[in-house]
Design a protein around this motif. Structure first.
Motif, short mmCIF file in Angstrom:
data_model
loop_
_atom_site.label_atom_id
_atom_site.label_comp_id
_atom_site.label_asym_id
_atom_site.label_seq_id
_atom_site.Cartn_x
_atom_site.Cartn_y
_atom_site.Cartn_z
N LEU A 82 -30.43 -70.45 25.64
CA LEU A 82 -30.56 -69.18 25.19
C LEU A 82 -30.89 -69.01 24.00
N ALA A 83 -32.02 -69.21 23.57
CA ALA A 83 -32.30 -68.82 21.96
C ALA A 83 -32.26 -67.22 21.57
N LEU A 84 -32.46 -66.39 22.45
CA LEU A 84 -32.27 -65.02 22.08
C LEU A 84 -31.02 -64.73 21.71
N GLY A 85 -29.93 -65.29 22.04
CA GLY A 85 -28.71 -64.71 21.64
C GLY A 85 -27.66 -65.69 21.78
N ALA A 86 -27.64 -67.13 21.30
CA ALA A 86 -26.80 -68.22 21.48
C ALA A 86 -25.73 -68.01 20.29
N ALA A 87 -26.11 -67.28 19.27
CA ALA A 87 -25.05 -67.02 18.28
C ALA A 87 -23.93 -66.14 18.69
N SER A 88 -24.23 -65.32 19.50
CA SER A 88 -23.38 -64.34 19.94
C SER A 88 -22.86 -64.57 21.45
N VAL A 89 -22.35 -65.64 21.79
CA VAL A 89 -22.11 -66.13 23.23
C VAL A 89 -20.87 -65.20 23.55
N ASP A 90 -20.12 -64.84 22.63
CA ASP A 90 -18.73 -64.14 23.18
C ASP A 90 -18.93 -62.72 23.01
N ALA A 91 -20.05 -61.93 22.85
CA ALA A 91 -20.21 -60.57 22.47
C ALA A 91 -19.82 -60.00 23.73
N PHE A 92 -20.17 -60.64 24.93
CA PHE A 92 -19.76 -59.91 26.18
C PHE A 92 -19.22 -60.84 27.23
N ASN B 132 -32.49 -59.71 25.83
CA ASN B 132 -31.09 -60.05 25.38
C ASN B 132 -30.40 -59.64 26.52
N ILE B 133 -30.50 -58.49 26.72
CA ILE B 133 -29.50 -57.97 27.83
C ILE B 133 -30.02 -56.96 28.74
N LYS B 134 -29.67 -56.87 30.05
CA LYS B 134 -30.18 -55.77 30.87
C LYS B 134 -29.11 -55.57 31.83
N THR B 135 -29.32 -54.36 32.55
CA THR B 135 -28.48 -53.92 33.56
C THR B 135 -28.78 -54.43 34.87
N SER B 136 -27.74 -55.06 35.91
CA SER B 136 -28.45 -55.30 37.01
C SER B 136 -29.38 -54.55 37.80
N ALA B 137 -29.25 -53.24 37.60
CA ALA B 137 -30.07 -52.30 38.38
C ALA B 137 -31.48 -52.42 38.03
N SER B 138 -31.70 -52.28 36.53
CA SER B 138 -32.95 -52.64 35.97
C SER B 138 -33.62 -53.89 36.36
N LEU B 139 -32.64 -54.92 36.10
CA LEU B 139 -33.44 -56.35 36.39
C LEU B 139 -33.80 -56.46 37.81
N PHE B 140 -33.17 -56.02 38.99
CA PHE B 140 -33.48 -56.10 40.31
C PHE B 140 -34.84 -55.05 40.53
N VAL C 38 -32.69 -63.76 30.79
CA VAL C 38 -31.88 -62.66 30.60
C VAL C 38 -30.50 -63.23 30.07
N ASN C 39 -30.08 -62.93 28.65
CA ASN C 39 -28.76 -63.69 28.15
C ASN C 39 -27.52 -62.77 28.82
N GLU C 40 -27.54 -61.81 28.92
CA GLU C 40 -26.32 -60.94 29.11
C GLU C 40 -27.09 -59.92 30.33
N VAL C 41 -26.33 -59.95 31.56
CA VAL C 41 -26.89 -59.15 32.69
C VAL C 41 -25.53 -58.60 32.78
N THR C 42 -25.46 -57.02 32.68
CA THR C 42 -24.19 -56.22 33.00
C THR C 42 -24.34 -55.75 34.29
N GLY C 43 -23.24 -55.92 35.08
CA GLY C 43 -23.10 -55.54 36.49
C GLY C 43 -23.50 -56.89 37.27
N LEU C 44 -23.14 -56.84 38.46
CA LEU C 44 -23.71 -58.06 39.66
C LEU C 44 -24.92 -57.63 40.27
N LEU C 45 -25.75 -58.63 39.92
CA LEU C 45 -26.98 -58.90 40.63
C LEU C 45 -26.91 -59.52 41.93
#
Length: 294
Positions: A9-19, A39-47, A101-108
């Motif tokens: 995860l090169a896009l955000g490995a430094a902030s692994v505990d951010a979310f 770096n971050i996307k919602t499950s709806a936009s990713l789907f 996608v490093n951080e997916v918010t919501g459940l895909l």
């Protein structure tokens, strides 16, 4: 996009505990798939993005992996998933498209992806239980969805080894796909559970109290949150919000006293406005008055 070899995860490995309530997503395909890493996307936009890309049915095989209990920090080391890392870092020359996608918010939901492929591509589904470690020696011709269901990762010290073993099983299954066929790997995860956020409970150390241990458990975290919320509310509210100074009885008494004061004021004002000459109290000694008396 340049991806560092020191982590998946090169896009955000430094902030692994951010979310803490997010999990990563990976896509690797031997076909040309329109996909954008983020770096971050919602499950709806990713789907929605996956629906647009997969509706064209770019591959014959779709390896859909469901790995619950994962956090982006689990992939910060190359040893956690070396084969998946090789595909995402460009070391696998057969991969033509990749997305992370490093951080997916919501459940895909994996079911949504499978339903999409079954409807749009008329794909048949083969379900593989990842915990058993068994899978078919070959797969029938596509279009086909290979659904790999893994159990939730443990929270113990064997967590990294379990993730690495799952990575090896995925690689072995992909090797069973005919070399002349194109495939797309979709690595779907759900958020990890953190043990330090669990409720702290009281447990007696005496052996004879084991039978009633469940009755002695107390959720101190909820109590502390309630106390902090109560203290915060007390600091943000005034005394007039906490106490009732004017009850209906006091209000009615004040109104009655006010009316009595008004009546008393009018009476005093009326009496004080009377004007009587001082001569009215003197004896009339005139001759007319004496004749009236006679």
């Amino acid at each position: 996009m340049h991806l560092s070899t020191f982590g998946l995860l090169a896009l955000g490995a430094a902030s692994v505990d951010a979310f803490r309530d997010t999990s990563p997503f990976f896509l690797a395909s031997t076909s040309e798939v329109l996909a954008n890493s983020a770096n971050i996307k919602t499950s709806a936009s990713l789907f929605e993005e996956l629906s647009s890309s997969l509706s064209a049915c770019p591959s014959e095989y779709y390896v859909v992996v469901n790995q619950p209990g994962v956090h982006s920090s689990d992939f910060s080391s190359r040893k956690s998933a070396p084969r998946l890392g090789a595909k995402m870092l460009g070391k696998d020359k057969s991969i033509r498209s990749k997305m992370s996608v490093n951080e997916v918010t919501g459940l895909l939901e994996v079911k949504q992806i499978k339903d999409l492929l079954e409807v749009k591509c008329q794909a048949q589904t083969t379900v593989i239980d990842g915990s058993s470690g068994s899978y078919p020696s070959y797969f029938e011709s596509g279009p086909r969805v290979i659904d790999i269901e893994f159990p939730m990762l443990s929270l113990g010290s064997d967590r990294a080894n379990q993730l690495s073993d799952n990575d090896g099983l995925i690689s072995d299954i992909i090797d069973r796909i005919p070399s002349s066929s194109k495939y797309t790997l979709l690595y779907v995860t759900t958020p990890r559970e953190f043990p330090e956020t669990d409720s702290i409970v009281y447990e007696s150390e005496d052996a004879y109290q084991d039978s009633v241990r469940m009755e002695l458990k107390r959720d101190y975290s909820s109590y502390s949150s309630y106390s902090s919320a109560s203290d915060s509310s007390n600091r943000n509210t005034s005394l007039f919000d906490e106490y009732q100074y004017f009850t209906p009885g006091i209000f009615m008494g004040l109104m009655a006293s006010f009316l009595c004061l008004i009546i008393l004021y009018i009476a005093i004002s009326a009496v004080s406005s009377l004007q009587v000459p001082y001569a009215a109290f003197e004896k009339d000694t005139s001759s007319a008055a004496q004749k009236k008396q006679q």
